[in-house]
Design a protein around this motif. Structure first.
Motif, mmCIF file in Angstrom:
data_model
loop_
_atom_site.group_PDB
_atom_site.id
_atom_site.type_symbol
_atom_site.label_atom_id
_atom_site.label_comp_id
_atom_site.label_asym_id
_atom_site.label_seq_id
_atom_site.Cartn_x
_atom_site.Cartn_y
_atom_site.Cartn_z
ATOM 1 N N ARG A 102 0.830 -1.206 0.000
ATOM 2 C CA ARG A 102 0.000 0.000 0.000
ATOM 3 C C ARG A 102 0.862 1.251 0.000
ATOM 4 O O ARG A 102 0.611 2.192 -0.753
ATOM 5 C CB ARG A 102 -0.911 0.036 1.235
ATOM 6 N N ASP A 103 1.879 1.285 0.855
ATOM 7 C CA ASP A 103 2.672 2.493 1.048
ATOM 8 C C ASP A 103 3.747 2.674 -0.027
ATOM 9 O O ASP A 103 3.866 3.743 -0.613
ATOM 10 C CB ASP A 103 3.325 2.494 2.431
ATOM 11 N N ASN A 104 4.543 1.637 -0.274
ATOM 12 C CA ASN A 104 5.679 1.768 -1.194
ATOM 13 C C ASN A 104 5.286 1.610 -2.650
ATOM 14 O O ASN A 104 5.770 2.341 -3.504
ATOM 15 C CB ASN A 104 6.762 0.747 -0.841
ATOM 16 N N ALA A 105 4.447 0.634 -2.948
ATOM 17 C CA ALA A 105 4.074 0.386 -4.339
ATOM 18 C C ALA A 105 2.890 1.236 -4.768
ATOM 19 O O ALA A 105 2.595 1.325 -5.954
ATOM 20 C CB ALA A 105 3.764 -1.104 -4.548
ATOM 21 N N GLY A 106 2.197 1.839 -3.807
ATOM 22 C CA GLY A 106 1.054 2.680 -4.140
ATOM 23 C C GLY A 106 -0.173 1.900 -4.574
ATOM 24 O O GLY A 106 -1.033 2.435 -5.259
ATOM 25 N N ASP A 107 -0.249 0.636 -4.166
ATOM 26 C CA ASP A 107 -1.398 -0.190 -4.538
ATOM 27 C C ASP A 107 -2.644 0.247 -3.772
ATOM 28 O O ASP A 107 -2.565 0.713 -2.648
ATOM 29 C CB ASP A 107 -1.140 -1.663 -4.218
ATOM 30 N N TRP A 108 -3.784 0.069 -4.397
ATOM 31 C CA TRP A 108 -5.056 0.243 -3.713
ATOM 32 C C TRP A 108 -5.266 -0.966 -2.814
ATOM 33 O O TRP A 108 -4.550 -1.965 -2.908
ATOM 34 C CB TRP A 108 -6.181 0.343 -4.731
ATOM 35 N N HIS A 109 -6.272 -0.900 -1.956
ATOM 36 C CA HIS A 109 -6.549 -1.981 -1.009
ATOM 37 C C HIS A 109 -6.716 -3.321 -1.723
ATOM 38 O O HIS A 109 -6.083 -4.312 -1.348
ATOM 39 C CB HIS A 109 -7.801 -1.655 -0.194
ATOM 40 N N ALA A 110 -7.553 -3.362 -2.749
ATOM 41 C CA ALA A 110 -7.838 -4.626 -3.434
ATOM 42 C C ALA A 110 -6.589 -5.194 -4.091
ATOM 43 O O ALA A 110 -6.354 -6.400 -4.066
ATOM 44 C CB ALA A 110 -8.943 -4.433 -4.468
ATOM 45 N N ALA A 111 -5.757 -4.342 -4.680
ATOM 46 C CA ALA A 111 -4.538 -4.814 -5.349
ATOM 47 C C ALA A 111 -3.530 -5.349 -4.337
ATOM 48 O O ALA A 111 -2.893 -6.384 -4.561
ATOM 49 C CB ALA A 111 -3.921 -3.697 -6.171
ATOM 50 N N ALA A 112 -3.371 -4.661 -3.214
ATOM 51 C CA ALA A 112 -2.444 -5.123 -2.180
ATOM 52 C C ALA A 112 -2.936 -6.432 -1.558
ATOM 53 O O ALA A 112 -2.145 -7.337 -1.294
ATOM 54 C CB ALA A 112 -2.293 -4.057 -1.098
ATOM 55 N N GLN A 113 -4.231 -6.538 -1.376
ATOM 56 C CA GLN A 113 -4.794 -7.758 -0.818
ATOM 57 C C GLN A 113 -4.660 -8.909 -1.805
ATOM 58 O O GLN A 113 -4.346 -10.034 -1.430
ATOM 59 C CB GLN A 113 -6.262 -7.518 -0.472
ATOM 60 N N ARG A 114 -4.872 -8.644 -3.097
ATOM 61 C CA ARG A 114 -4.708 -9.671 -4.127
ATOM 62 C C ARG A 114 -3.259 -10.133 -4.203
ATOM 63 O O ARG A 114 -2.975 -11.318 -4.339
ATOM 64 C CB ARG A 114 -5.181 -9.113 -5.474
ATOM 65 N N ASN A 115 -2.315 -9.209 -4.075
ATOM 66 C CA ASN A 115 -0.898 -9.558 -4.069
ATOM 67 C C ASN A 115 -0.573 -10.471 -2.890
ATOM 68 O O ASN A 115 0.173 -11.437 -3.029
ATOM 69 C CB ASN A 115 -0.044 -8.292 -4.013
ATOM 70 N N LEU A 116 -1.155 -10.175 -1.746
ATOM 71 C CA LEU A 116 -0.949 -11.009 -0.554
ATOM 72 C C LEU A 116 -1.494 -12.408 -0.788
ATOM 73 O O LEU A 116 -0.825 -13.402 -0.501
ATOM 74 C CB LEU A 116 -1.627 -10.361 0.650
ATOM 75 N N PHE A 117 -2.709 -12.503 -1.341
ATOM 76 C CA PHE A 117 -3.289 -13.822 -1.580
ATOM 77 C C PHE A 117 -2.517 -14.595 -2.641
ATOM 78 O O PHE A 117 -2.348 -15.809 -2.525
ATOM 79 C CB PHE A 117 -4.758 -13.729 -1.996
ATOM 80 N N ASN A 118 -2.025 -13.928 -3.660
ATOM 81 C CA ASN A 118 -1.279 -14.611 -4.721
ATOM 82 C C ASN A 118 -0.029 -15.287 -4.180
ATOM 83 O O ASN A 118 0.443 -16.273 -4.733
ATOM 84 C CB ASN A 118 -0.915 -13.642 -5.839
ATOM 85 N N ARG A 119 0.510 -14.784 -3.111
ATOM 86 C CA ARG A 119 1.700 -15.380 -2.497
ATOM 87 C C ARG A 119 1.363 -16.641 -1.691
ATOM 88 O O ARG A 119 2.194 -17.552 -1.564
ATOM 89 C CB ARG A 119 2.358 -14.341 -1.603
ATOM 90 N N MET A 120 0.158 -16.713 -1.175
ATOM 91 C CA MET A 120 -0.211 -17.802 -0.270
ATOM 92 C C MET A 120 -0.220 -19.192 -0.902
ATOM 93 O O MET A 120 0.283 -20.135 -0.284
ATOM 94 C CB MET A 120 -1.546 -17.494 0.383
ATOM 95 N N PRO A 121 -0.756 -19.408 -2.095
ATOM 96 C CA PRO A 121 -0.703 -20.763 -2.669
ATOM 97 C C PRO A 121 0.731 -21.253 -2.901
ATOM 98 O O PRO A 121 1.020 -22.427 -2.725
ATOM 99 C CB PRO A 121 -1.461 -20.640 -3.989
ATOM 100 N N GLY A 122 1.633 -20.347 -3.258
ATOM 101 C CA GLY A 122 3.033 -20.722 -3.426
ATOM 102 C C GLY A 122 3.658 -21.162 -2.117
ATOM 103 O O GLY A 122 4.457 -22.102 -2.076
#
Length: 81
Positions: free
Chosen positions: A32-52
């Motif tokens: 959110r802070d460094n990449a400037g992602d919106w809430h949904a994008a930052a949350q999607r990035n977090l979830f994308n890491r979880m299956p790996g």
């Protein structure tokens, strides 16, 4: 083709991860802070890491370790050096 059930489950899992594990919350805040992602994008990035992470744990027969899954920026700098 989009799997709506997986999408919804991922949204809920990532949302739940924001409240308990400090490493997941810190990764979300960095996005959110460094990449400037919106809430949904930052949350999607977090979830994308979880299956790996799940795949890694199952493949190597290891228990989940949050310090490995969500390293802090200081740990990343030490590992890069």
């Amino acid at each position: 083709m989009k799997n709506d059930r997986l999408n919804h489950a991922g949204y809920l899992r990532a949302f739940a991860a924001l409240t308990a594990p400090p490493g997941a919350k810190a990764r979300y805040r960095r996005r959110r802070d460094n990449a400037g992602d919106w809430h949904a994008a930052a949350q999607r990035n977090l979830f994308n890491r979880m299956p790996g992470q799940l795949y890694h744990c199952l493949k190597n027969r290891q228990l989940f370790d949050e310090q490995i899954a969500f390293p802090t920026p200081q740990e990343l700098a030490v590992a890069a050096a």
